[in-house]
Enzyme design. Structure first.
Site, PDB file in Angstrom:
ATOM      1  N   ASP A  94     -13.277  -1.556  47.176  1.00 54.31           N
ATOM      2  CA  ASP A  94     -13.231  -2.367  48.398  1.00 54.31           C
ATOM      3  C   ASP A  94     -12.406  -3.648  48.231  1.00 54.31           C
ATOM      4  OD1 ASP A  94     -15.147  -3.472  46.789  1.00 54.31           O
ATOM      5  OD2 ASP A  94     -16.589  -3.868  48.389  1.00 54.31           O
ATOM      6  N   GLY A  95     -12.481  -4.277  47.052  1.00 53.51           N
ATOM      7  CA  GLY A  95     -11.707  -5.504  46.824  1.00 53.51           C
ATOM      8  C   GLY A  95     -10.211  -5.240  46.929  1.00 53.51           C
ATOM      9  N   SER A 139     -13.128   4.976  42.900  1.00 55.40           N
ATOM     10  CA  SER A 139     -14.129   4.181  42.184  1.00 55.40           C
ATOM     11  C   SER A 139     -15.196   5.130  41.685  1.00 55.40           C
ATOM     12  CB  SER A 139     -14.775   3.167  43.135  1.00 55.40           C
ATOM     13  OG  SER A 139     -15.880   2.557  42.508  1.00 55.40           O
ATOM     14  N   ILE A 140     -15.774   4.850  40.527  1.00 54.39           N
ATOM     15  CA  ILE A 140     -16.877   5.713  40.086  1.00 54.39           C
ATOM     16  C   ILE A 140     -18.167   5.381  40.838  1.00 54.39           C
ATOM     17  CG2 ILE A 140     -15.951   6.078  37.756  1.00 54.39           C
ATOM     18  CD1 ILE A 140     -18.271   4.119  36.814  1.00 54.39           C
ATOM     19  N   ASP A 141     -18.218   4.210  41.476  1.00 59.23           N
ATOM     20  CA  ASP A 141     -19.485   3.699  42.014  1.00 59.23           C
ATOM     21  C   ASP A 141     -19.958   4.375  43.309  1.00 59.23           C
ATOM     22  OD1 ASP A 141     -19.317   1.890  39.912  1.00 59.23           O
ATOM     23  OD2 ASP A 141     -18.388   0.333  41.140  1.00 59.23           O
ATOM     24  N   ARG A 176     -39.743  11.283  22.206  1.00 66.64           N
ATOM     25  CA  ARG A 176     -39.466   9.876  22.516  1.00 66.64           C
ATOM     26  C   ARG A 176     -39.219   9.615  23.992  1.00 66.64           C
ATOM     27  NH1 ARG A 176     -35.084   8.096  17.959  1.00 66.64           N
ATOM     28  NH2 ARG A 176     -36.559   7.811  16.254  1.00 66.64           N
ATOM     29  N   MET A 183     -23.826   2.744  35.098  1.00 66.10           N
ATOM     30  CA  MET A 183     -22.987   1.840  35.895  1.00 66.10           C
ATOM     31  C   MET A 183     -23.184   2.073  37.399  1.00 66.10           C
ATOM     32  SD  MET A 183     -19.286   1.627  34.097  1.00 66.10           S
ATOM     33  CE  MET A 183     -18.938   0.507  32.745  1.00 66.10           C
TER      34      MET A 183
HETATM   35  O1  F6P Z   1     -16.423  -0.449  39.577  1.00 69.53           O
HETATM   36  C1  F6P Z   1     -16.466   0.352  38.445  1.00 69.53           C
HETATM   37  C2  F6P Z   1     -17.267  -0.297  37.326  1.00 69.53           C
HETATM   38  O2  F6P Z   1     -17.251   0.579  36.215  1.00 69.53           O
HETATM   39  C3  F6P Z   1     -18.693  -0.687  37.702  1.00 69.53           C
HETATM   40  O3  F6P Z   1     -19.570   0.411  37.678  1.00 69.53           O
HETATM   41  C4  F6P Z   1     -18.978  -1.749  36.666  1.00 69.53           C
HETATM   42  O4  F6P Z   1     -19.898  -2.671  37.166  1.00 69.53           O
HETATM   43  C5  F6P Z   1     -17.635  -2.403  36.453  1.00 69.53           C
HETATM   44  O5  F6P Z   1     -16.652  -1.508  36.950  1.00 69.53           O
HETATM   45  C6  F6P Z   1     -17.320  -2.759  35.037  1.00 69.53           C
HETATM   46  O6  F6P Z   1     -16.119  -3.465  35.048  1.00 69.53           O
HETATM   47  P1  F6P Z   1     -15.193  -3.699  33.766  1.00 69.53           P
HETATM   48  O7  F6P Z   1     -14.600  -2.373  33.360  1.00 69.53           O
HETATM   49  O8  F6P Z   1     -14.144  -4.648  34.257  1.00 69.53           O
HETATM   50  O9  F6P Z   1     -16.078  -4.250  32.696  1.00 69.53           O
END
Ligand code: F6P
Length: 352
Positions: A94-95, A139-141, A176, A183
């Site tokens: 989004d950014g 994006s993976i998110d 365990r 992420m």
């Molecule tokens: O947006 C993708 C992501 O992997 C997020 O899941 C995570 O918060 C962030 O980027 C980690 O960023 P960086 O690779 O800059 O540490």
């Protein structure tokens, strides 16, 4: 014909490379646009051979500071005019996409400034009155409202599941418990889907606030699962769940509870950047390819008055949506989560 440049921006994700291969590639995200020269390169078939199955992005990406300033965007515009580029396809989160739309709205002013400061002649900017921008969500998110899946999220989910499968071996051998941090930034999609796909005992994600007595609740469920014969315990914690303002559930807190209250031998595993790497799964290759084709169509059909589109997938159909709307909706969901109005946040996501 159109001179279309493709760039990838923000965090990499598997499948970003499959969306490349059109006319020009901008290397290193917006930084390449600001730097110009050999960073903006014409691409031919042989340049992108084999890219479809590669992880990450082969044209590089960056979280670029210079492009956040107007001066940086002016230089980027100058480089584009120099190369005759009039359309940009941007694959990012989004950014990165917000930056793209801002760039487009500023474009006429940037052209005027290039002329008034003598960097370009009237004649040179004549064919660059408007900038054509099309967004692809990489994006993976899976955190953009308006699309069911972002390019890379299913590859990442696959990687998380494989990793949890590996951890399972130790978990059940030793009986365990493992607390696994995944992420997703502010979004719990990866955590929730990984929890469902791997048969986790409990999942913490930012969208779902823990109840007042979550400690007893979680310990009770895990004890019950053990009594029913489970030899292993898996608790998935989204990185967004530790946000101090929100749930503030950290993997260490969960580990301490499992060790002290349930009496389980517990370890914490933070999966980290393995979640972003490796080859894209078939779904992400398909998504990137079909959306890439749609992005080029959108460029060719664009008129100055059409708002910049973002290419989405909704119920298995590739569709265009106004980029600003998708971003506004995403921001609204984030704001609702920040003020802990989870019901409104979930509704916002469902509505899409
Ligand atoms: O947006 C993708 C992501 O992997 C997020 O899941 C995570 O918060 C962030 O980027 C980690 O960023 P960086 O690779 O800059 O540490």
């Amino acid at each position: 014909g159109k001179r279309i440049a493709v760039l990838t921006s923000g965090g990499d994700s598997a499948g970003m490379s499959a969306s490349g291969g059109v006319a020009y590639a901008v290397y290193e995200g917006y930084q390449g646009l600001v730097d110009g020269g050999s960073m903006i390169k014409q691409m031919r078939w042989e340049d992108v051979r084999g890219w479809l199955s590669e992880g990450g992005t082969l044209i590089g990406t960056a979280r670029c500071k210079a492009f956040m300033e107007r001066a940086g965007r002016l230089t980027a515009a100058n480089n584009m005019v120099e190369k005759g580029i009039d359309a940009l396809i941007i694959c990012g989160g989004d950014g990165s996409l917000t930056g793209a739309d801002k760039f487009r709205s500023e474009w006429p002013g940037l052209m005027e400034e290039l002329v008034s400061t003598g960097r370009r002649t009237e004649n040179e900017v004549k064919h660059h009155k408007h900038l054509n921008i099309v967004g692809l969500v990489g994006s993976i998110d899976n955190d953009l409202s308006g699309t069911d899946a972002t390019i890379g999220c299913y590859s990442s989910l696959e990687r998380i599941c494989q990793s949890i499968d590996y951890i399972d071996a130790t978990a059940f051998s030793h009986q365990r418990a493992f607390v696994i941090e995944v992420m997703g930034r502010h979004c719990g999609w990866l955590a929730l889907m990984a929890g469902v796909s791997c048969g986790a005992d409990f999942v913490f994600c930012p969208e779902n606030p823990p109840s007042e007595n979550w400690e007893e609740e979680m310990c009770g469920i895990i004890k019950k699962h053990r009594e029913m014969g489970k030899r292993k315990t898996i608790v998935v914690v989204a990185e967004g769940a530790h946000d101090r303002q929100l749930n503030h559930i950290s993997p260490t807190m969960v580990k301490d509870l499992l060790s002290n209250k349930v009496g389980l031998d517990t370890r914490v595993t933070t999966l980290g950047h393995v979640q972003r790497g490796g080859p894209p799964c078939a779904y992400d290759r398909m998504l990137a390819t079909l959306q890439g084709v749609e992005a080029v169509k959108a460029v060719l059909e664009s008129r100055p008055e059409t708002p910049s589109p973002v290419i989405c997938i909704v119920e298995n159909k590739i569709v265009r949506k106004p980029l600003v709307d998708a971003i506004a909706k995403t921001k609204e969901v984030a704001a609702n989560i920040a003020r802990k109005d989870f019901a409104a946040a979930m509704k916002g996501r469902d509505a899409e």
